[in-house]
Design a protein around this motif. Structure first.
Motif, short mmCIF file in Angstrom:
data_model
loop_
_atom_site.label_atom_id
_atom_site.label_comp_id
_atom_site.label_asym_id
_atom_site.label_seq_id
_atom_site.Cartn_x
_atom_site.Cartn_y
_atom_site.Cartn_z
N GLY A 64 6.64 4.17 2.56
CA GLY A 64 7.02 5.40 3.23
C GLY A 64 8.51 5.66 3.32
O GLY A 64 8.93 6.63 3.93
N HIS A 65 9.34 4.82 2.74
CA HIS A 65 10.79 5.03 2.77
C HIS A 65 11.18 6.10 1.75
O HIS A 65 10.46 6.34 0.79
N ALA A 66 12.34 6.69 1.95
CA ALA A 66 12.87 7.66 0.99
C ALA A 66 14.39 7.57 1.01
O ALA A 66 15.00 7.30 2.04
N ILE A 67 15.00 7.75 -0.18
CA ILE A 67 16.45 7.85 -0.28
C ILE A 67 16.76 9.18 -0.94
O ILE A 67 15.95 9.72 -1.69
N TYR A 68 17.93 9.72 -0.64
CA TYR A 68 18.39 10.97 -1.23
C TYR A 68 19.67 10.67 -1.99
O TYR A 68 20.60 10.07 -1.43
N ALA A 118 14.04 2.48 -8.92
CA ALA A 118 15.32 2.14 -8.30
C ALA A 118 15.04 1.22 -7.12
O ALA A 118 13.97 1.28 -6.50
N MET A 119 16.02 0.35 -6.82
CA MET A 119 15.91 -0.59 -5.71
C MET A 119 17.19 -0.52 -4.90
O MET A 119 18.27 -0.45 -5.47
N LEU A 120 17.07 -0.55 -3.59
CA LEU A 120 18.22 -0.49 -2.70
C LEU A 120 18.31 -1.80 -1.93
O LEU A 120 17.34 -2.22 -1.29
N PHE A 121 19.47 -2.46 -2.00
CA PHE A 121 19.70 -3.74 -1.34
C PHE A 121 20.82 -3.60 -0.33
O PHE A 121 21.68 -2.74 -0.46
N ASN A 122 20.84 -4.49 0.66
CA ASN A 122 21.97 -4.66 1.54
C ASN A 122 22.50 -6.07 1.31
O ASN A 122 21.90 -7.04 1.77
N LYS A 123 23.57 -6.19 0.57
CA LYS A 123 24.13 -7.49 0.21
C LYS A 123 24.71 -8.22 1.43
O LYS A 123 24.70 -9.44 1.47
N ASN A 124 25.21 -7.46 2.42
CA ASN A 124 25.77 -8.11 3.60
C ASN A 124 24.69 -8.83 4.40
O ASN A 124 24.93 -9.88 4.97
N LEU A 125 23.49 -8.25 4.46
CA LEU A 125 22.38 -8.87 5.20
C LEU A 125 21.48 -9.70 4.31
O LEU A 125 20.62 -10.43 4.80
N GLY A 126 21.62 -9.56 2.99
CA GLY A 126 20.77 -10.29 2.06
C GLY A 126 19.33 -9.77 2.06
O GLY A 126 18.40 -10.56 1.99
N GLN A 127 19.17 -8.46 2.16
CA GLN A 127 17.83 -7.86 2.26
C GLN A 127 17.62 -6.80 1.19
O GLN A 127 18.57 -6.14 0.77
N LEU A 129 16.18 -3.27 0.97
CA LEU A 129 15.85 -2.21 1.90
C LEU A 129 14.72 -1.32 1.39
O LEU A 129 13.87 -0.90 2.16
N ALA A 130 14.75 -1.01 0.10
CA ALA A 130 13.73 -0.12 -0.48
C ALA A 130 13.46 -0.55 -1.91
O ALA A 130 14.35 -0.98 -2.63
N ASP A 131 12.20 -0.40 -2.33
CA ASP A 131 11.79 -0.79 -3.68
C ASP A 131 10.84 0.26 -4.22
O ASP A 131 10.26 1.04 -3.46
N GLU A 132 10.68 0.26 -5.53
CA GLU A 132 9.79 1.21 -6.22
C GLU A 132 10.16 2.66 -5.92
O GLU A 132 9.29 3.51 -5.76
N CYS A 133 11.45 2.96 -5.86
CA CYS A 133 11.90 4.32 -5.58
C CYS A 133 11.89 5.13 -6.87
O CYS A 133 12.41 4.68 -7.89
N GLN A 134 11.28 6.32 -6.82
CA GLN A 134 11.19 7.19 -7.99
C GLN A 134 11.36 8.64 -7.55
O GLN A 134 10.88 9.04 -6.50
#
Length: 188
Positions: A64-68, A118-127, A129-134
């Motif tokens: 259910g996540h979304a990025i713009y 597309a995949m979104l990571f937070n390198k500072n937290l090592g997490q 955040l979002a995967d399988e973004c299309q």
């Protein structure tokens, strides 16, 4: 003797100061309870001013996540990514794998785009955040609007297409007769 009197005076002051401090904290909680209520009312008004729809193209992700994403991934060196109602400016990073990567060291956000997702990571937290973004085009079977996506050949076009060949010269009659006799001859 002077030392004794001095020690007694310091002791008496400490006791009276301690009693005065013990009474003051009882007064402070009542004052602090009223202050947060006023601050929360002031904070509620700016939240209403935030636009409901972020700028950019919507990329739907799993869970259910979304990025713009704002900007042209094929040519822009910096794109704007809206994640959880905050905008981040991510500069392009060079890669050896062919994936498109946008990373901001200050915020720690790292966007990696390959032709299928597309995949979104937070390198500072090592997490992650979002995967399988299309985006909508990718969900319909297209490639990502990136340099890496443009390199991917469409499904209808074969990857190894032979160039158009010139017509072959007419075969000579002697060359055709000889292989036919070899095929008909029994093997010893």
């Amino acid at each position: 003797m002077k030392h004794l009197v001095l020690a007694a005076c310091i002791g008496a002051m400490t006791l009276t100061a301690g009693a005065a401090l013990a009474q003051e904290p009882a007064k402070k909680p009542a004052a602090t309870k009223k202050a947060p209520a006023k601050k929360s009312a002031k904070k509620a008004t700016p939240v209403a001013e935030v636009p409901a729809t972020p700028n950019g193209e919507k990329w739907q992700c799993e869970l259910g996540h979304a990025i713009y994403i704002s900007g042209d991934m094929r040519r822009d060196e910096v794109i704007v990514v809206n994640w959880e109602a905050k905008e981040y400016r991510l500069p392009r990073q060079a890669t050896v794998t062919g994936a498109d990567r946008y990373f901001d060291a200050r915020s720690g956000l790292d966007l990696v785009v390959i032709p299928s997702k597309a995949m979104l990571f937070n390198k500072n937290l090592g997490q992650r955040l979002a995967d399988e973004c299309q985006n909508a085009d990718m969900q319909a079977g297209g490639a990502a609007p990136t340099v890496a996506g443009a390199l991917r050949a469409p499904v209808a076009t074969p990857l190894l297409a032979a160039p158009a060949a010139a017509p072959a010269p007419a075969p000579q009659p002697e060359a055709q007769a000889q292989p036919a006799t070899l095929q008909a001859a029994p093997k010893p």
